[in-house]
Design an enzyme around this catalytic site. Structure first.
Site, PDB file in Angstrom:
ATOM      1  N   GLU A 222      51.798  42.761  -1.552  1.00  0.00           N
ATOM      2  CA  GLU A 222      51.137  41.861  -0.273  1.00  0.00           C
ATOM      3  C   GLU A 222      52.009  40.520  -0.471  1.00  0.00           C
ATOM      4  O   GLU A 222      51.624  39.308   0.015  1.00  0.00           O
ATOM      5  CB  GLU A 222      49.838  41.741  -0.684  1.00  0.00           C
TER       6      GLU A 222
ATOM      7  N   SER B 171      44.682  44.179   1.530  1.00  0.00           N
ATOM      8  CA  SER B 171      45.293  43.958   2.924  1.00  0.00           C
ATOM      9  C   SER B 171      45.439  45.295   3.684  1.00  0.00           C
ATOM     10  O   SER B 171      46.217  45.669   4.637  1.00  0.00           O
ATOM     11  CB  SER B 171      46.770  43.429   2.731  1.00  0.00           C
TER      12      SER B 171
ATOM     13  N   TYR C  12      46.902  40.677  10.288  1.00  0.00           N
ATOM     14  CA  TYR C  12      47.630  39.873  10.396  1.00  0.00           C
ATOM     15  C   TYR C  12      48.524  39.414  11.687  1.00  0.00           C
ATOM     16  O   TYR C  12      49.286  38.505  11.897  1.00  0.00           O
ATOM     17  CB  TYR C  12      48.586  39.847   8.987  1.00  0.00           C
TER      18      TYR C  12
ATOM     19  N   ARG D 282      35.392  36.741  -0.149  1.00  0.00           N
ATOM     20  CA  ARG D 282      34.983  37.358   1.049  1.00  0.00           C
ATOM     21  C   ARG D 282      34.357  38.689   0.531  1.00  0.00           C
ATOM     22  O   ARG D 282      35.128  39.385  -0.202  1.00  0.00           O
ATOM     23  CB  ARG D 282      36.210  37.493   2.052  1.00  0.00           C
TER      24      ARG D 282
ATOM     25  N   ASP E 151      33.493  42.338   2.253  1.00  0.00           N
ATOM     26  CA  ASP E 151      33.544  43.323   3.358  1.00  0.00           C
ATOM     27  C   ASP E 151      32.453  44.194   3.353  1.00  0.00           C
ATOM     28  O   ASP E 151      32.148  44.912   2.434  1.00  0.00           O
ATOM     29  CB  ASP E 151      34.860  43.941   3.220  1.00  0.00           C
TER      30      ASP E 151
ATOM     31  N   GLU F 267      34.118  45.999  -0.445  1.00  0.00           N
ATOM     32  CA  GLU F 267      34.922  45.540  -1.628  1.00  0.00           C
ATOM     33  C   GLU F 267      34.687  44.008  -1.607  1.00  0.00           C
ATOM     34  O   GLU F 267      34.076  43.363  -0.449  1.00  0.00           O
ATOM     35  CB  GLU F 267      36.335  45.774  -1.474  1.00  0.00           C
TER      36      GLU F 267
ATOM     37  N   ASN G 161      36.601  40.184  -2.067  1.00  0.00           N
ATOM     38  CA  ASN G 161      37.750  39.745  -2.191  1.00  0.00           C
ATOM     39  C   ASN G 161      38.042  38.195  -2.786  1.00  0.00           C
ATOM     40  O   ASN G 161      37.254  37.416  -2.230  1.00  0.00           O
ATOM     41  CB  ASN G 161      38.584  39.611  -1.187  1.00  0.00           C
TER      42      ASN G 161
ATOM     43  N   GLY H  73      43.095  36.408   2.364  1.00  0.00           N
ATOM     44  CA  GLY H  73      44.054  35.743   2.952  1.00  0.00           C
ATOM     45  C   GLY H  73      43.443  34.528   3.855  1.00  0.00           C
ATOM     46  O   GLY H  73      42.488  34.269   4.138  1.00  0.00           O
TER      47      GLY H  73
END
Length: 302
Positions: A13, A144, A210, A248, A250, A262, A264, A268
């Protein structure tokens, strides 16, 4: 205050990390901070550069291994340099999807059924069949959506597993839960406006995350009862993993029940990323969000 924005790293990443770093540098208040980019290629590189630059604070723009897994955090703590985001333990636990799902399951938090497979170990196709197709194949330690595949039949499973193994020594095969995909940005334990994701491809993959127009991402107001469930499950996860500052979570909503995919700890922060969009809906611009992250991180004694 001299802020070093740590970018690059050693993971797959790296490219996303550099994009995150550039976005952070562009939006940091230069009247408030002396900002320097520190792009690293190794653990030794991190040590050498942060000491040479004599920074007061490390704003982490790293993703993946040696970034989100607690490795960089451990080095910065040993050097007595404060850094952004969660600490070593939370970073390590959340990065390992198998361990995090085991902990969630133990605490009664809904998460899709799964098994893990280590490289060179035999694949139990019968067990995969019991979980039932479609399945999601992904690295245990990764982000990602790199190396992530949706597999809809037994004929394609081996190919997906072999591809996922190019990203990690251990992979996860997880039950695919079809439903509404939402992402929950957390700031200091508080749930920011929820975003629903409608990717243009089959799922919220690297391209969707992205690239411009890769997905439709909209702020949603969930029904009160569902929102309460989501808020409770986010608070539970935040506390369970001892997360701090920002992150974050999800989630998939199926039949009005939230399933955590998951957590994070260093999500990002590019122009297309979800946390800045959620913060904006809350009333925080990107620069203000970075101010809050730095202020909250400095308050933590590590």
């Amino acid at each position: 205050m001299k802020v070093g924005v740590i970018t690059g790293g050693t993971s797959a990443e790296r490219e996303v990390s550099i994009k995150t770093g550039k976005e952070m540098i562009e939006n940091l208040d230069k009247k408030k901070y002396e900002v320097i980019e520190i792009q690293i290629n190794s653990r030794k590189d991190l040590i050498d550069k942060v000491l040479r630059e004599n920074i007061d604070f490390a704003l982490l723009a790293l993703h993946g291994k040696f970034g989100e897994d607690g490795g960089a955090q451990a080095i910065l703590e040993s050097l007595n340099i404060p850094y952004s985001g969660s600490g070593i333990l939370a970073s390590s636990l959340c990065m390992d999807k198998d361990i995090s799902k085991r902990l969630m399951r133990a605490e009664g938090i809904n998460t899709p059924e799964w098994i893990t497979i280590k490289k060179r170990n035999e694949i139990d196709y019968k067990l995969l069949g019991k979980i039932g197709y479609p399945l999601v194949v992904k690295p245990v330690n990764g982000g990602s959506s790199l190396g992530t595949f949706i597999v809809r039949n037994s004929e394609d499973i081996l190919d997906a597993i072999l591809k996922a193994f190019t990203y990690d020594e251990e992979i996860m095969v997880e039950k695919y839960i079809e439903g509404r995909e939402i992402t929950c940005s957390i700031l200091d334990g508080m749930l920011l406006p929820i975003i629903e994701i409608k990717p243009s491809s089959e799922f919220f993959d690297y391209k969707s995350k992205y690239e411009d127009m890769g997905s439709e991402e909209v702020i949603v107001e969930l029904e009160e009862a569902i929102k309460e469930k989501v808020d409770n499950i986010c608070r539970k996860c935040w506390s369970l993993f001892k997360c701090s500052v920002y992150g974050r979570i999800d989630i998939i909503l199926k039949d009005n029940e939230p399933y955590v995919l998951e957590i994070n700890t260093l999500p990002g922060m590019t122009k297309n990323s979800l946390i800045p969009k959620s913060a904006r809906a809350y009333g925080l611009g990107f620069g203000e969000l970075l101010d809050v992250i730095i202020e909250l991180s400095l308050k933590i004694k590590r």
